[in-house]
Design a protein around this motif. Structure first.
Motif, PDB file in Angstrom:
ATOM      1  N   ALA A 145     -20.555 -58.233 -64.108  1.00 18.57           N
ATOM      2  CA  ALA A 145     -20.646 -59.224 -65.086  1.00 18.57           C
ATOM      3  C   ALA A 145     -21.264 -60.526 -64.335  1.00 18.57           C
ATOM      4  O   ALA A 145     -20.656 -60.921 -63.194  1.00 18.57           O
ATOM      5  CB  ALA A 145     -19.331 -59.489 -65.783  1.00 18.57           C
ATOM      6  N   THR A 146     -22.075 -61.219 -64.717  1.00 14.31           N
ATOM      7  CA  THR A 146     -22.863 -62.558 -64.493  1.00 14.31           C
ATOM      8  C   THR A 146     -22.892 -63.406 -65.286  1.00 14.31           C
ATOM      9  O   THR A 146     -23.330 -63.392 -66.470  1.00 14.31           O
ATOM     10  CB  THR A 146     -24.279 -61.879 -63.922  1.00 14.31           C
ATOM     11  N   PRO A 147     -22.479 -64.738 -64.766  1.00 12.81           N
ATOM     12  CA  PRO A 147     -22.750 -65.927 -65.673  1.00 12.81           C
ATOM     13  C   PRO A 147     -24.257 -65.994 -66.089  1.00 12.81           C
ATOM     14  O   PRO A 147     -25.038 -65.980 -65.355  1.00 12.81           O
ATOM     15  CB  PRO A 147     -21.864 -66.975 -65.232  1.00 12.81           C
ATOM     16  N   ASN A 148     -24.150 -66.652 -67.436  1.00  6.41           N
ATOM     17  CA  ASN A 148     -25.693 -67.099 -67.842  1.00  6.41           C
ATOM     18  C   ASN A 148     -26.220 -67.926 -66.867  1.00  6.41           C
ATOM     19  O   ASN A 148     -25.621 -69.066 -66.370  1.00  6.41           O
ATOM     20  CB  ASN A 148     -25.511 -67.645 -69.285  1.00  6.41           C
ATOM     21  N   GLY A 149     -27.534 -67.740 -66.573  1.00  3.30           N
ATOM     22  CA  GLY A 149     -28.492 -68.464 -65.564  1.00  3.30           C
ATOM     23  C   GLY A 149     -27.951 -68.277 -64.057  1.00  3.30           C
ATOM     24  O   GLY A 149     -28.707 -68.472 -63.125  1.00  3.30           O
ATOM     25  N   GLY A 150     -27.098 -67.056 -64.045  1.00 10.45           N
ATOM     26  CA  GLY A 150     -27.045 -66.528 -62.626  1.00 10.45           C
ATOM     27  C   GLY A 150     -28.167 -65.581 -62.078  1.00 10.45           C
ATOM     28  O   GLY A 150     -28.888 -65.442 -62.883  1.00 10.45           O
ATOM     29  N   SER A 151     -27.944 -65.269 -60.930  1.00 13.01           N
ATOM     30  CA  SER A 151     -28.937 -64.724 -60.143  1.00 13.01           C
ATOM     31  C   SER A 151     -28.244 -63.012 -60.312  1.00 13.01           C
ATOM     32  O   SER A 151     -27.214 -62.700 -59.932  1.00 13.01           O
ATOM     33  CB  SER A 151     -29.501 -64.998 -58.783  1.00 13.01           C
ATOM     34  N   ILE A 152     -29.424 -61.901 -60.323  1.00 14.66           N
ATOM     35  CA  ILE A 152     -29.153 -60.602 -59.824  1.00 14.66           C
ATOM     36  C   ILE A 152     -29.486 -60.151 -58.678  1.00 14.66           C
ATOM     37  O   ILE A 152     -29.369 -58.927 -58.223  1.00 14.66           O
ATOM     38  CB  ILE A 152     -29.547 -59.889 -61.219  1.00 14.66           C
ATOM     39  N   ILE A 153     -30.057 -61.196 -57.840  1.00 15.13           N
ATOM     40  CA  ILE A 153     -30.310 -60.802 -56.594  1.00 15.13           C
ATOM     41  C   ILE A 153     -29.138 -60.818 -55.544  1.00 15.13           C
ATOM     42  O   ILE A 153     -28.673 -61.927 -55.638  1.00 15.13           O
ATOM     43  CB  ILE A 153     -31.467 -61.703 -55.994  1.00 15.13           C
ATOM     44  N   ARG A 154     -28.752 -59.775 -55.011  1.00 13.98           N
ATOM     45  CA  ARG A 154     -27.480 -59.427 -54.494  1.00 13.98           C
ATOM     46  C   ARG A 154     -27.610 -59.381 -52.949  1.00 13.98           C
ATOM     47  O   ARG A 154     -26.789 -59.153 -52.318  1.00 13.98           O
ATOM     48  CB  ARG A 154     -26.454 -58.332 -55.190  1.00 13.98           C
ATOM     49  N   ARG A 179     -29.000 -55.615 -60.747  1.00 11.11           N
ATOM     50  CA  ARG A 179     -28.431 -55.216 -61.885  1.00 11.11           C
ATOM     51  C   ARG A 179     -27.651 -56.304 -62.161  1.00 11.11           C
ATOM     52  O   ARG A 179     -26.696 -57.051 -61.448  1.00 11.11           O
ATOM     53  CB  ARG A 179     -27.649 -54.007 -61.790  1.00 11.11           C
ATOM     54  N   GLY A 180     -27.279 -56.511 -63.528  1.00 12.88           N
ATOM     55  CA  GLY A 180     -26.333 -57.585 -64.221  1.00 12.88           C
ATOM     56  C   GLY A 180     -26.075 -57.336 -65.560  1.00 12.88           C
ATOM     57  O   GLY A 180     -26.633 -56.697 -66.283  1.00 12.88           O
ATOM     58  N   LYS A 181     -24.824 -57.605 -65.787  1.00 12.13           N
ATOM     59  CA  LYS A 181     -24.139 -57.747 -67.252  1.00 12.13           C
ATOM     60  C   LYS A 181     -24.113 -59.224 -67.652  1.00 12.13           C
ATOM     61  O   LYS A 181     -23.420 -59.915 -67.049  1.00 12.13           O
ATOM     62  CB  LYS A 181     -23.152 -56.805 -67.423  1.00 12.13           C
ATOM     63  N   PHE A 182     -24.772 -59.433 -68.971  1.00 13.17           N
ATOM     64  CA  PHE A 182     -24.733 -60.943 -69.190  1.00 13.17           C
ATOM     65  C   PHE A 182     -24.244 -60.938 -70.731  1.00 13.17           C
ATOM     66  O   PHE A 182     -24.132 -59.843 -71.373  1.00 13.17           O
ATOM     67  CB  PHE A 182     -26.081 -61.591 -69.222  1.00 13.17           C
ATOM     68  N   THR A 183     -23.649 -62.196 -71.245  1.00 12.01           N
ATOM     69  CA  THR A 183     -23.055 -62.003 -72.752  1.00 12.01           C
ATOM     70  C   THR A 183     -23.955 -63.030 -73.299  1.00 12.01           C
ATOM     71  O   THR A 183     -23.954 -64.218 -72.726  1.00 12.01           O
ATOM     72  CB  THR A 183     -21.712 -62.336 -72.605  1.00 12.01           C
ATOM     73  N   THR A 184     -24.593 -62.799 -74.503  1.00  9.52           N
ATOM     74  CA  THR A 184     -25.450 -63.733 -75.254  1.00  9.52           C
ATOM     75  C   THR A 184     -24.293 -65.050 -75.676  1.00  9.52           C
ATOM     76  O   THR A 184     -23.142 -64.745 -76.034  1.00  9.52           O
ATOM     77  CB  THR A 184     -25.998 -63.326 -76.437  1.00  9.52           C
ATOM     78  N   ASP A 185     -24.729 -66.198 -75.524  1.00  6.21           N
ATOM     79  CA  ASP A 185     -24.064 -67.368 -75.975  1.00  6.21           C
ATOM     80  C   ASP A 185     -24.159 -67.522 -77.567  1.00  6.21           C
ATOM     81  O   ASP A 185     -24.661 -66.769 -78.270  1.00  6.21           O
ATOM     82  CB  ASP A 185     -24.304 -68.606 -75.122  1.00  6.21           C
ATOM     83  N   ALA A 186     -23.660 -68.564 -78.038  1.00  2.00           N
ATOM     84  CA  ALA A 186     -23.666 -68.927 -79.475  1.00  2.00           C
ATOM     85  C   ALA A 186     -25.083 -68.926 -79.884  1.00  2.00           C
ATOM     86  O   ALA A 186     -25.017 -68.798 -81.282  1.00  2.00           O
ATOM     87  CB  ALA A 186     -22.958 -70.277 -79.966  1.00  2.00           C
ATOM     88  N   THR A 187     -26.223 -69.307 -79.263  1.00  2.00           N
ATOM     89  CA  THR A 187     -27.460 -69.227 -79.624  1.00  2.00           C
ATOM     90  C   THR A 187     -28.018 -67.940 -79.363  1.00  2.00           C
ATOM     91  O   THR A 187     -29.316 -67.650 -79.670  1.00  2.00           O
ATOM     92  CB  THR A 187     -28.350 -70.459 -79.103  1.00  2.00           C
ATOM     93  N   GLY A 188     -27.413 -66.964 -79.166  1.00  2.00           N
ATOM     94  CA  GLY A 188     -27.979 -65.676 -78.940  1.00  2.00           C
ATOM     95  C   GLY A 188     -28.627 -65.644 -77.368  1.00  2.00           C
ATOM     96  O   GLY A 188     -29.443 -64.342 -77.374  1.00  2.00           O
ATOM     97  N   CYS A 189     -28.603 -66.367 -76.683  1.00  2.00           N
ATOM     98  CA  CYS A 189     -29.325 -66.303 -75.438  1.00  2.00           C
ATOM     99  C   CYS A 189     -28.505 -65.794 -74.043  1.00  2.00           C
ATOM    100  O   CYS A 189     -27.338 -66.224 -74.002  1.00  2.00           O
ATOM    101  CB  CYS A 189     -29.821 -67.734 -74.933  1.00  2.00           C
ATOM    102  N   ILE A 190     -29.385 -65.291 -73.373  1.00  2.00           N
ATOM    103  CA  ILE A 190     -28.881 -65.124 -71.856  1.00  2.00           C
ATOM    104  C   ILE A 190     -30.007 -65.486 -71.129  1.00  2.00           C
ATOM    105  O   ILE A 190     -31.195 -65.639 -71.468  1.00  2.00           O
ATOM    106  CB  ILE A 190     -28.852 -63.617 -71.411  1.00  2.00           C
TER     107      ILE A 190
END
Ligand SMILES: [Fe+2]
Length: 312
Positions: free
Chosen positions: A128-137, A188-199
């Motif tokens: 799980a990765t916060p919106n705006g976060g990086s999937i480069i690990r 790899r990452g898992k994001f959750t869309t915000d109130a505007t449907g965005c990641i």
């Protein structure tokens, strides 16, 4: 006369299941399979047997070719392990995965669909990765990519709370599970869309890669003088109860293999717009060229279910 004899032979065989002629095999097998309590099993297996038998007759399959085919099937199983799924790959390179995907999405293939094949590299528990976060690990070469994606319903209304899995190969052409040089779950990452449907997330611009060619899929490609390359792409899986799970890929528009994807995954709809950024990058540590990627995913109301992960 021969046809009449064959018909008589088939009729007799149906009574006793003793095979008199090659023509009799198919109706006898279909008869033997016709009483399964599961009606869908009966339907699927009957069609499978009819087509397999017709295929053998069509090409006059030799015994050597039959052995070769069985050996390939066995080797597909033997080449499959926790980090590689040769069965998925083989289905992909003969276009079967894409066919099944298109049959089941976009109104039985009659309309454009946002869906594309899952591929052999999805893992169930991306971090799980916060919106705006990086999937480069771990240290990963390649131009920076800033992705902004939106998920809407078919009427264009944003859908909040969609879990979106993102996964991609590194610019050296390997997924992290194929490459000891990458950290666990890199890219790899898992994001959750915000109130505007965005990641939104940061990554590196994907590069094309060859599919693994050390198993039966590779043998087939070499025998057919086909290249093993996939055009560069990002994978996405969108999941939210109440919506049909969206499995898709978006392709980099300037890739040289866009029109010859080895697994036939490219549809017009899935060619993304990757724009070379101008001016200062969104984050200060970016050196060199960087890219922006925007995309809108449409999810239809329906049943949310996750596929079986092809690898662990
Ligand atoms: Fe891929």
């Amino acid at each position: 006369m021969a046809a009449k004899e064959a018909a008589v032979g088939a009729e007799q065989a149906l009574r006793s299941h003793i095979i008199e002629t090659q023509e009799a095999v198919t109706p006898v097998v279909l008869d033997a399979m016709s009483r399964a309590p599961n009606a869908r099993l009966t339907e699927v297996m009957a069609s499978f047997v009819r087509h397999m038998h017709a295929f053998a007759r069509d090409v006059r399959l030799t015994e050597e070719e039959f052995e070769l085919g069985l050996d390939a099937l066995n080797r597909i199983g033997q080449a499959t392990n926790d980090s590689h799924n040769e069965a998925v790959l083989f289905s992909d390179v003969i276009g079967f995965s894409t066919l099944v995907c298109l049959l089941n999405n976009g109104q039985n293939g009659a309309t454009e669909t946002a869906a594309a094949l899952l591929g052999p590299f999805w893992r169930m528990h991306s971090p799980a990765t916060p919106n705006g976060g990086s999937i480069i690990r771990s240290e990963t070469p390649g131009p920076a990519l800033f992705a902004n994606c939106r998920v809407t319903d078919p009427d264009g209304r944003p859908i909040a709370g969609v879990e979106v899995d993102v996964w991609q190969a590194s610019p050296v052409g390997l997924y992290e599970n194929q490459d000891p040089g990458q950290a666990e779950m890199n890219l790899r990452g898992k994001f959750t869309t915000d109130a505007t449907g965005c990641i939104a997330f940061r990554s590196v611009k994907p590069a094309g890669y060859p599919v693994p060619t050390d198993g039966p899929a590779g043998d087939l490609l070499r025998a057919q003088q086909r290249h093993p390359y996939r055009p560069a792409h990002l994978h996405f899986l969108g999941f939210k109860p109440g919506y049909k799970t969206l499995i898709t890929q978006v392709f980099v528009d300037d890739d040289q293999h866009l029109e010859s994807d080895v697994v036939f995954g490219v549809t017009r709809h899935l060619i993304g717009d990757f724009r070379l950024g101008t001016g200062p990058a969104p984050e200060p540590d970016v050196e060199g060229p960087w890219y922006l990627f925007d995309y809108v995913f449409v999810m239809e109301p329906g049943e949310a279910k996750l596929p079986a992960p092809p690898i662990r």
